[in-house]
Design a protein around this motif. Structure first.
Motif, PDB file in Angstrom:
ATOM      1  N   VAL A 127       0.867  -1.190   0.000  1.00 47.70           N
ATOM      2  CA  VAL A 127       0.000   0.000   0.000  1.00 47.70           C
ATOM      3  C   VAL A 127       0.902   1.238   0.000  1.00 47.70           C
ATOM      4  CG1 VAL A 127      -2.130  -0.939   0.992  1.00 47.70           C
ATOM      5  CG2 VAL A 127      -0.239  -0.335   2.511  1.00 47.70           C
ATOM      6  N   PRO A 128       1.682   1.429  -1.060  1.00 46.82           N
ATOM      7  CA  PRO A 128       2.719   2.471  -1.050  1.00 46.82           C
ATOM      8  C   PRO A 128       2.206   3.897  -0.970  1.00 46.82           C
ATOM      9  CG  PRO A 128       2.447   1.562  -3.250  1.00 46.82           C
ATOM     10  CD  PRO A 128       1.665   0.682  -2.327  1.00 46.82           C
ATOM     11  N   SER A 129       0.941   4.136  -1.365  1.00 50.86           N
ATOM     12  CA  SER A 129       0.408   5.501  -1.372  1.00 50.86           C
ATOM     13  C   SER A 129      -0.410   5.825  -0.128  1.00 50.86           C
ATOM     14  CB  SER A 129      -0.453   5.712  -2.623  1.00 50.86           C
ATOM     15  OG  SER A 129       0.285   5.480  -3.803  1.00 50.86           O
ATOM     16  N   LEU A 130      -0.636   4.873   0.739  1.00 47.63           N
ATOM     17  CA  LEU A 130      -1.484   5.085   1.907  1.00 47.63           C
ATOM     18  C   LEU A 130      -0.857   6.119   2.834  1.00 47.63           C
ATOM     19  CD1 LEU A 130      -4.051   4.070   3.433  1.00 47.63           C
ATOM     20  CD2 LEU A 130      -2.526   2.491   4.651  1.00 47.63           C
ATOM     21  N   SER A 131      -1.606   7.210   3.086  1.00 47.00           N
ATOM     22  CA  SER A 131      -1.071   8.292   3.916  1.00 47.00           C
ATOM     23  C   SER A 131      -1.834   8.490   5.216  1.00 47.00           C
ATOM     24  CB  SER A 131      -1.063   9.608   3.133  1.00 47.00           C
ATOM     25  OG  SER A 131      -2.388   9.988   2.764  1.00 47.00           O
ATOM     26  N   TYR A 132      -3.092   8.038   5.275  1.00 48.58           N
ATOM     27  CA  TYR A 132      -3.892   8.299   6.479  1.00 48.58           C
ATOM     28  C   TYR A 132      -4.917   7.193   6.680  1.00 48.58           C
ATOM     29  CZ  TYR A 132      -7.091  10.649   9.721  1.00 48.58           C
ATOM     30  OH  TYR A 132      -7.881  10.956  10.799  1.00 48.58           O
ATOM     31  N   VAL A 133      -4.987   6.700   7.897  1.00 45.88           N
ATOM     32  CA  VAL A 133      -6.017   5.742   8.295  1.00 45.88           C
ATOM     33  C   VAL A 133      -6.752   6.373   9.478  1.00 45.88           C
ATOM     34  CG1 VAL A 133      -6.511   3.447   9.206  1.00 45.88           C
ATOM     35  CG2 VAL A 133      -4.677   3.756   7.529  1.00 45.88           C
ATOM     36  N   ASN A 134      -8.019   6.711   9.288  1.00 45.66           N
ATOM     37  CA  ASN A 134      -8.706   7.415  10.367  1.00 45.66           C
ATOM     38  C   ASN A 134      -9.285   6.492  11.420  1.00 45.66           C
ATOM     39  OD1 ASN A 134     -10.665   6.504   8.634  1.00 45.66           O
ATOM     40  ND2 ASN A 134     -11.920   8.343   8.705  1.00 45.66           N
ATOM     41  N   SER A 170       8.613  -8.810   5.634  1.00 45.91           N
ATOM     42  CA  SER A 170       8.785  -7.365   5.796  1.00 45.91           C
ATOM     43  C   SER A 170       7.481  -6.662   5.462  1.00 45.91           C
ATOM     44  CB  SER A 170       9.904  -6.865   4.870  1.00 45.91           C
ATOM     45  OG  SER A 170      10.101  -5.468   5.015  1.00 45.91           O
ATOM     46  N   ILE A 171       7.207  -5.579   6.172  1.00 49.49           N
ATOM     47  CA  ILE A 171       6.040  -4.751   5.870  1.00 49.49           C
ATOM     48  C   ILE A 171       6.489  -3.299   5.840  1.00 49.49           C
ATOM     49  CG2 ILE A 171       5.362  -4.674   8.314  1.00 49.49           C
ATOM     50  CD1 ILE A 171       2.971  -4.553   5.277  1.00 49.49           C
ATOM     51  N   SER A 172       6.077  -2.593   4.787  1.00 51.32           N
ATOM     52  CA  SER A 172       6.447  -1.193   4.630  1.00 51.32           C
ATOM     53  C   SER A 172       5.201  -0.360   4.367  1.00 51.32           C
ATOM     54  CB  SER A 172       7.430  -1.030   3.460  1.00 51.32           C
ATOM     55  OG  SER A 172       7.747   0.335   3.254  1.00 51.32           O
ATOM     56  N   LEU A 173       5.064   0.712   5.138  1.00 54.77           N
ATOM     57  CA  LEU A 173       4.002   1.691   4.936  1.00 54.77           C
ATOM     58  C   LEU A 173       4.703   3.034   4.735  1.00 54.77           C
ATOM     59  CD1 LEU A 173       1.741   0.503   7.918  1.00 54.77           C
ATOM     60  CD2 LEU A 173       1.556  -0.187   5.524  1.00 54.77           C
TER      61      LEU A 173
END
Length: 389
Positions: free
Chosen positions: A212-219, A231-234
């Motif tokens: 999810v390379p573009s994910l910027s906000y999770v409310n 590995s996990i990258s946000l």
């Protein structure tokens, strides 16, 4: 009189044609489907009966304003509607044991998709691609991918128990308004949502890769449970409104969330047996809830942490782990909740568990628990108390 005599049959025929285009319409065989082929719009629901078998084609209809439903048609092998573009209600398919073909070449918009127990369905023939769905549930199907669901925005998306589903690649998805969840699908499932920017809640269970390379906000919250990735990258996530969780991921050895500044509830990293170093939060300043780490880690670095408002728990089996830096955070009131930090723990526990006092006897990693709500007394206060006895 002559005009009336000719007009009455015409009006009657028109009325009959209109009635055929108003739901609920029950389809028991192919002849019933052909009877509505002249209706571009069906006002209401279309119900496909459980006795339908073989191939069913609903041609000619371009829009159904209500539901399209088929339940327990155990002998139905193929369902198609080549002209249908819009389903205004629910697209419900359940308990269709030998359905192997689902062909909706023109379908682009559905209110709700609910597909349950379609074990023979391996792929979708949706040539234009469904781009608008409010809610989607896909459970216990034979699907190997979700190709044909070209979603841009979705409310609730629940994909579970699809044992052959090994690829989810939804390039167009940008917003998840309510929640997205993947659980108990193929153990090799790879999820790619390259343009997803914002989500309310996200849950990933039993998957081999999440991108999810573009994910910027999770409310809301985002959680990773019992996955097999290493590995996990946000890379672009900057804030969550609620919790961020990494739990029971057996192969996980690296977490990278380099831009996150604030977590709106708890940060939980628990029982990831290959995770030895936790240093993937270099910009994290604020954790509004608890900070709860337990596992086998040797090292934890949170260099920017300036406000941890909830409980603080850090327990590990490692004998080389040191609590010095976190003791300092507690002493400077950066950590404001109940504080527990300990190394050399036989069974490191989560928040609310007591550290084993028989662990590492070095001052830096020995179990330390501090409750800011308990009263404290100075030496002079104790002396004064003794004189009062």
């Amino acid at each position: 009189m002559v005009l009336t005599r000719y007009m009455l049959p015409v009006l009657a025929a028109a009325g009959a044609a209109l009635a055929q285009c108003e739901g609920p319409i029950n389809i028991q065989h192919q002849g019933d489907a052909e009877a509505i082929a002249e209706c571009s719009i069906i006002e209401g629901d279309v119900l496909i009966g459980s006795s339908v078998s073989g191939t069913l084609a609903i041609d000619g209809v371009e829009e159904i304003t209500g539901d399209l439903t088929c339940v327990n048609a155990t002998q139905l092998t193929s369902l198609s509607a080549n002209n249908l573009a819009t389903i205004g209600g629910k697209f419900e398919l359940e308990e269709l044991q030998i359905l192997s073909t689902l062909a909706f070449d023109s379908l682009t918009e559905v209110l709700t998709i609910q597909w349950i127990a379609l074990p023979a369905l391996q792929s979708l023939t949706f040539n234009r691609g469904v781009s608008t769905v409010t809610n989607i549930l896909v459970s216990n199907t034979g699907l190997t991918s979700l190709n044909g669901l070209e979603l841009e925005t979705v409310g609730l998306m629940d994909i579970n128990n699809n044992r052959y589903l090994d690829t989810v690649d939804v390039n167009n998805m940008r917003i998840v308004n309510t929640s997205i969840s993947f659980a108990a699908n193929s153990r090799t499932l790879e999820i790619k949502l390259p343009n997803l920017q914002q989500a309310a809640n996200m849950t990933f269970r039993n998957v081999s890769d999440v991108q999810v390379p573009s994910l910027s906000y999770v409310n809301g919250s985002i959680g990773f449970y019992s996955n097999t990735f290493e590995s996990i990258s946000l890379p672009n996530l900057t804030e969550t409104g609620q919790a961020l969780v990494f739990q029971d991921n057996m192969g996980l050895s690296n977490i990278s969330v380099p831009q996150i500044i604030q977590i709106g509830a708890a940060l939980n990293i628990n029982n990831n047996p290959d995770l030895l170093v936790i240093d993937g939060f270099p910009a994290l300043e604020t954790v509004v809830g608890a900070l709860d780490f337990s596992g086998v880690f040797d090292e934890v670095n949170l260099p920017a942490l300036s406000d941890a408002r909830g409980g603080f728990n850090m327990q590990t089996t490692s004998s080389t782990f040191t609590c010095d830096g976190f003791d300092d955070l507690r002493d400077r009131d950066i950590v404001k909740g109940v504080y527990t930090c300990a190394g050399s723990q036989e069974t490191p526990g989560g928040l609310g568990t007591n550290a084993d006092s028989s662990g590492n006897n070095s001052r830096s990693a020995a179990p330390t628990t501090f409750n800011p709500d308990m009263p404290t007394y100075s030496v002079f206060g104790l002396i004064a108390f003794l004189f009062m006895l």
